[in-house]
Scaffold this motif. Structure first.
Motif, mmCIF file in Angstrom:
data_model
loop_
_atom_site.group_PDB
_atom_site.id
_atom_site.type_symbol
_atom_site.label_atom_id
_atom_site.label_comp_id
_atom_site.label_asym_id
_atom_site.label_seq_id
_atom_site.Cartn_x
_atom_site.Cartn_y
_atom_site.Cartn_z
ATOM 1 N N LEU A 274 37.362 39.382 36.347
ATOM 2 C CA LEU A 274 38.539 40.242 36.470
ATOM 3 C C LEU A 274 38.275 41.688 36.030
ATOM 4 C CD1 LEU A 274 41.590 40.989 36.655
ATOM 5 C CD2 LEU A 274 41.883 39.839 34.438
ATOM 6 N N PRO A 275 37.620 41.934 34.875
ATOM 7 C CA PRO A 275 37.430 43.312 34.414
ATOM 8 C C PRO A 275 36.606 44.186 35.353
ATOM 9 C CG PRO A 275 37.134 41.772 32.595
ATOM 10 C CD PRO A 275 37.182 40.958 33.854
ATOM 11 N N ALA A 276 35.868 43.594 36.277
ATOM 12 C CA ALA A 276 35.066 44.390 37.211
ATOM 13 C C ALA A 276 35.946 45.310 38.049
ATOM 14 C CB ALA A 276 34.253 43.471 38.118
ATOM 15 N N ASN A 277 37.208 44.934 38.231
ATOM 16 C CA ASN A 277 38.121 45.757 39.023
ATOM 17 C C ASN A 277 38.378 47.123 38.393
ATOM 18 O OD1 ASN A 277 39.449 43.927 41.321
ATOM 19 N ND2 ASN A 277 39.145 42.653 39.508
ATOM 20 N N SER A 278 38.025 47.293 37.129
ATOM 21 C CA SER A 278 38.314 48.547 36.422
ATOM 22 C C SER A 278 37.129 49.507 36.378
ATOM 23 C CB SER A 278 38.767 48.234 34.982
ATOM 24 O OG SER A 278 39.936 47.443 34.983
ATOM 25 N N TYR A 279 35.967 49.097 36.895
ATOM 26 C CA TYR A 279 34.803 49.985 36.895
ATOM 27 C C TYR A 279 34.873 50.957 38.069
ATOM 28 C CZ TYR A 279 32.350 47.395 33.241
ATOM 29 O OH TYR A 279 31.987 46.824 32.034
ATOM 30 N N PRO A 280 34.685 52.252 37.820
ATOM 31 C CA PRO A 280 34.775 53.248 38.900
ATOM 32 C C PRO A 280 33.848 52.969 40.076
ATOM 33 C CG PRO A 280 34.707 54.333 36.761
ATOM 34 C CD PRO A 280 34.446 52.869 36.516
ATOM 35 N N ALA A 281 32.636 52.490 39.798
ATOM 36 C CA ALA A 281 31.657 52.301 40.868
ATOM 37 C C ALA A 281 32.094 51.274 41.898
ATOM 38 C CB ALA A 281 30.306 51.892 40.283
ATOM 39 N N PHE A 282 32.944 50.324 41.505
ATOM 40 C CA PHE A 282 33.363 49.275 42.431
ATOM 41 C C PHE A 282 34.619 49.650 43.217
ATOM 42 C CE2 PHE A 282 31.340 46.424 39.045
ATOM 43 C CZ PHE A 282 30.113 46.440 39.672
ATOM 44 N N LYS A 283 35.317 50.663 42.752
ATOM 45 C CA LYS A 283 36.586 51.030 43.393
ATOM 46 C C LYS A 283 36.389 51.668 44.770
ATOM 47 C CE LYS A 283 39.276 51.519 39.154
ATOM 48 N NZ LYS A 283 40.162 52.383 38.349
ATOM 49 N N LYS A 284 35.185 52.109 45.068
ATOM 50 C CA LYS A 284 34.937 52.743 46.368
ATOM 51 C C LYS A 284 34.891 51.734 47.507
ATOM 52 C CE LYS A 284 29.882 52.720 45.844
ATOM 53 N NZ LYS A 284 28.663 53.543 45.672
ATOM 54 N N TYR A 285 34.803 50.459 47.176
ATOM 55 C CA TYR A 285 34.725 49.416 48.206
ATOM 56 C C TYR A 285 36.133 48.970 48.582
ATOM 57 C CZ TYR A 285 29.792 49.231 46.918
ATOM 58 O OH TYR A 285 28.474 49.566 46.670
ATOM 59 N N GLU A 286 36.571 49.326 49.763
ATOM 60 C CA GLU A 286 37.934 49.008 50.192
ATOM 61 C C GLU A 286 38.172 47.511 50.322
ATOM 62 O OE1 GLU A 286 38.799 51.134 53.745
ATOM 63 O OE2 GLU A 286 38.709 53.119 52.795
ATOM 64 N N HIS A 287 37.108 46.755 50.560
ATOM 65 C CA HIS A 287 37.268 45.313 50.730
ATOM 66 C C HIS A 287 37.209 44.565 49.393
ATOM 67 C CE1 HIS A 287 32.959 45.911 50.565
ATOM 68 N NE2 HIS A 287 32.728 44.603 50.554
ATOM 69 N N PHE A 288 37.101 45.290 48.280
ATOM 70 C CA PHE A 288 37.201 44.704 46.942
ATOM 71 C C PHE A 288 38.672 44.762 46.562
ATOM 72 C CE2 PHE A 288 36.093 45.217 42.193
ATOM 73 C CZ PHE A 288 36.011 43.847 42.018
ATOM 74 N N VAL A 289 39.384 43.644 46.751
ATOM 75 C CA VAL A 289 40.845 43.713 46.826
ATOM 76 C C VAL A 289 41.602 43.229 45.594
ATOM 77 C CG1 VAL A 289 40.845 43.585 49.336
ATOM 78 C CG2 VAL A 289 40.938 41.472 47.998
ATOM 79 N N GLY A 290 40.933 42.613 44.622
ATOM 80 C CA GLY A 290 41.675 42.190 43.440
ATOM 81 C C GLY A 290 41.177 40.897 42.840
ATOM 82 N N ASN A 291 42.046 40.249 42.055
ATOM 83 C CA ASN A 291 41.691 39.032 41.329
ATOM 84 C C ASN A 291 42.493 37.845 41.859
ATOM 85 O OD1 ASN A 291 40.186 38.009 38.816
ATOM 86 N ND2 ASN A 291 42.254 37.220 38.472
ATOM 87 N N TYR A 292 41.852 36.690 41.892
ATOM 88 C CA TYR A 292 42.492 35.469 42.386
ATOM 89 C C TYR A 292 42.420 34.407 41.298
ATOM 90 C CZ TYR A 292 43.633 31.688 45.726
ATOM 91 O OH TYR A 292 44.230 30.639 46.406
ATOM 92 N N GLY A 293 43.574 33.968 40.834
ATOM 93 C CA GLY A 293 43.588 32.854 39.900
ATOM 94 C C GLY A 293 43.556 33.265 38.442
ATOM 95 N N ASN A 294 43.088 32.349 37.624
ATOM 96 C CA ASN A 294 43.209 32.483 36.172
ATOM 97 C C ASN A 294 41.878 32.161 35.489
ATOM 98 O OD1 ASN A 294 46.321 32.882 35.741
ATOM 99 N ND2 ASN A 294 46.127 31.319 37.329
ATOM 100 N N ALA A 295 41.950 31.544 34.317
ATOM 101 C CA ALA A 295 40.747 31.256 33.546
ATOM 102 C C ALA A 295 39.953 30.105 34.174
ATOM 103 C CB ALA A 295 41.127 30.924 32.111
ATOM 104 N N TRP A 296 38.721 29.957 33.699
ATOM 105 C CA TRP A 296 37.739 29.051 34.271
ATOM 106 C C TRP A 296 38.238 27.616 34.420
ATOM 107 C CZ3 TRP A 296 36.230 24.815 31.413
ATOM 108 C CH2 TRP A 296 36.577 24.831 30.059
#
Length: 555
Positions: A274-296
């Protein structure tokens, strides 16, 4: 007993798994893991000796790091992969033993004749013997309860360090001192005459190196992908096929995003990703759309509904159900019998994710679990950028207390405690979190204090380092020398060995009064627990009402 394992919080009856692991590992896998760690201790004994003669082999630290990582809970369930690693361990041990003995004879003018422990000498060319030997050398062979407890506490701390070190290495960051301590620590656990005091010293040294390791990984992550930014993360779904990536490895995510760009596939994170969504380098990918689900631990139901393939990059794998097992892919140290495995990188190239990409294109879009968004990205730089605002809110009485509720989530009903506590904390408190424990409360509507969210999520479990930095900077801002004087309470949830590493780091930094739950570790003997209580005021959790009252009173 066909096995014995008590390295995780969910161990049977809070005593030990003796037939099959609650995590799902079989007795064969448990015993092979024991044998692998046993041989790593033998390798470390010889590595220490070669170091004394200044002929240390630089490959030993890397092999130990990766091997320890494979034995963490929910990483690998595949006997064949452990057989291969045990064979490699025997070959490495024999190689450095021969190098040492040759150098010793050249220096001393005589043959080395010291009697070394069995983990330095046992050998077999036959994999069937691995299973027999593994069943013989379990944890309970150490008779002294306190010595056994401290050796296991040190070993589990080293396992967590190994995981974080491996993540840093993948991003081209290394520290020889960390490798050297892993070797020193493992070699110490092979010493049958080692004292309690010596082991306590090594456990505290493990905490010191844990801080160093987490700082190294923080440098690797932020140096590669930028400092996390406060981000609203989508938790809904789109109408295109998807790939779900779980675990902790940001390098795997980066390469997956590169290879899926323009393919008509969306990429979602799961669990500790989930925290990967907050890194600037990954935000440039339009197909990186969010988080699905919960804990392991909820993955069986969620993976079933995702419809597309799932990539497991590190620990947190639950044995997959037959209904979706053909959609699970493992990589790195992760393994499960019958599951497709994506090989490691070669010659500086990226991993080849073509198989999982082709699989995704044949699948339906994910079924919707929920809608909306959750906030993340409050690592140390983000919080420190508004430090003046935070300090002002504390001085004005608008923030009365910070509660660190970091660590792991898990299946036990008792973990509802963390949801209940978060809901009942007064509106003038702020929760600092990292790790998957946040899934117990990160979707609650807890509001904010003058624009400061009441849940500040620093990221993955390894990002607990951010919480340390924040506490240290707050201590500077308030002019106190001891972070225990700050209005911060620690209510930590643990599950596996990386949480043990984080705990040791906090103890090394002098944090006192930590509540640890939902149960205290089964591997902590009464004698060792007394030391932790007397020196650090470690305590278990109580009722939400009792703990809430104590927390707000600074107790």
């Amino acid at each position: 007993m066909s096995m014995f394992c008590y390295q995780c919080q969910e161990t049977a009856k809070n005593e030990g798994c003796t037939i099959r692991g609650v995590c799902g590992k079989t007795e064969d896998v448990a015993n092979l893991q024991d044998l692998l760690v046993y041989l790593l201790k033998g390798i470390s004994v010889y590595a220490r000796k070669t170091g004394e003669l200044e002929i240390a082999d630089k490959t030993v630290g890397r092999f130990i790091t990766e091997s320890l990582f494979t034995t963490i809970t929910n990483v690998s369930f595949d006997p064949a992969r452990f057989e291969g690693r045990i064979k490699a361990a025997l070959e490495l041990r024999e190689s450095i033993a021969a190098k040492f003995k040759e150098a010793y004879q050249e220096k001393e003018g005589k043959v080395f004749s010291e009697v070394l422990p069995d983990m330095c000498t046992w050998y077999s060319d036959h994999s069937k013997d691995y299973y027999l030997k593994g069943a013989e050398i379990g944890i309970l062979n150490i008779e002294d309860e306190d010595i056994r407890s401290l050796k296991e506490l040190l070993t589990y701390g080293l396992k967590g360090m190994a995981a974080y070190t491996e993540h840093a290495y993948v991003l081209a960051e290394e520290d020889e001192e960390i490798y050297e301590f892993m070797i020193e620590g493992l070699a110490a656990t092979a010493d049958q005459d080692i004292s309690v005091d010596k082991l306590i010293g090594l456990v505290m040294r493990c905490g010191e190196l844990a801080v160093q390791t987490m700082a190294l990984l923080d440098k690797a992550n932020t140096g590669s992908y930028g400092n996390p930014e406060p981000t609203e993360v989508n938790i809904g779904v789109g109408d295109r096929p998807g790939i779900l990536i779980s675990g902790h490895d940001l390098k795997d995510l980066e390469e997956l995003l590169v290879q899926t760009a323009g393919k008509g596939i969306d990429v979602y994170t799961h669990g500790e990703m989930l925290p990967a969504n907050s890194y600037p380098a990954f935000k440039k990918y339009e197909h990186f759309v969010g988080n699905y689900g919960n804990a392991w631990w909820q993955q069986t139901g969620e993976f079933e509904k995702f419809n597309g393939p799932i990539l497991m990059t590190t620990n947190c794998l639950v044995p997959p159900r037959e209904s979706y097992q053909d959609r699970v892919y493992t990589t790195g140290v992760v393994g499960f019998p019958g599951v497709k495995h994506i090989d490691d990188r070669e010659d500086g190239k990226q991993k080849n994710f073509s198989a999982i990409i082709e699989h995704a294109l044949r699948c339906e879009p994910p079924a919707e679990l929920e809608k909306g968004s959750i906030m993340g990205g409050f690592a140390h730089e983000a919080v420190l950028s508004v430090a003046d605002k935070v300090v002002e809110a504390v001085k004005a009485g608008k923030i009365k207390r910070f509660v660190v509720m970091a660590g792991c989530d898990g299946r036990h009903k008792g973990r509802d405690y963390y949801t209940d506590l978060a809901e009942k904390l007064p509106e003038d408190t702020v929760i600092l979190t990292a790790g998957c424990a946040k899934y117990r409360y990160n979707k609650l509507e807890l509001g904010d204090i003058d624009g400061i969210p009441r849940v500040l999520d620093a990221g993955q479990c390894n990002d607990s380092y951010s919480l340390v930095v924040i506490a240290q900077k707050l201590a500077e801002a308030f002019g106190v020398d001891d972070i225990n004087e700050l209005p911060i309470s620690y209510d930590i949830a643990w599950y596996e060995q990386k949480a043990v590493t984080v705990l040791l780091a906090l103890l090394y930094l002098g944090v006192k009064g930590i509540r640890l739950g939902p149960s205290l570790p089964a591997f902590i003997s009464p004698g060792v627990l007394k030391v932790l209580v007397d020196k650090f005021d470690i305590k278990g959790i109580n009722t939400v009402g009792d703990d809430l009252e104590a927390i707000m009173a600074g107790e």
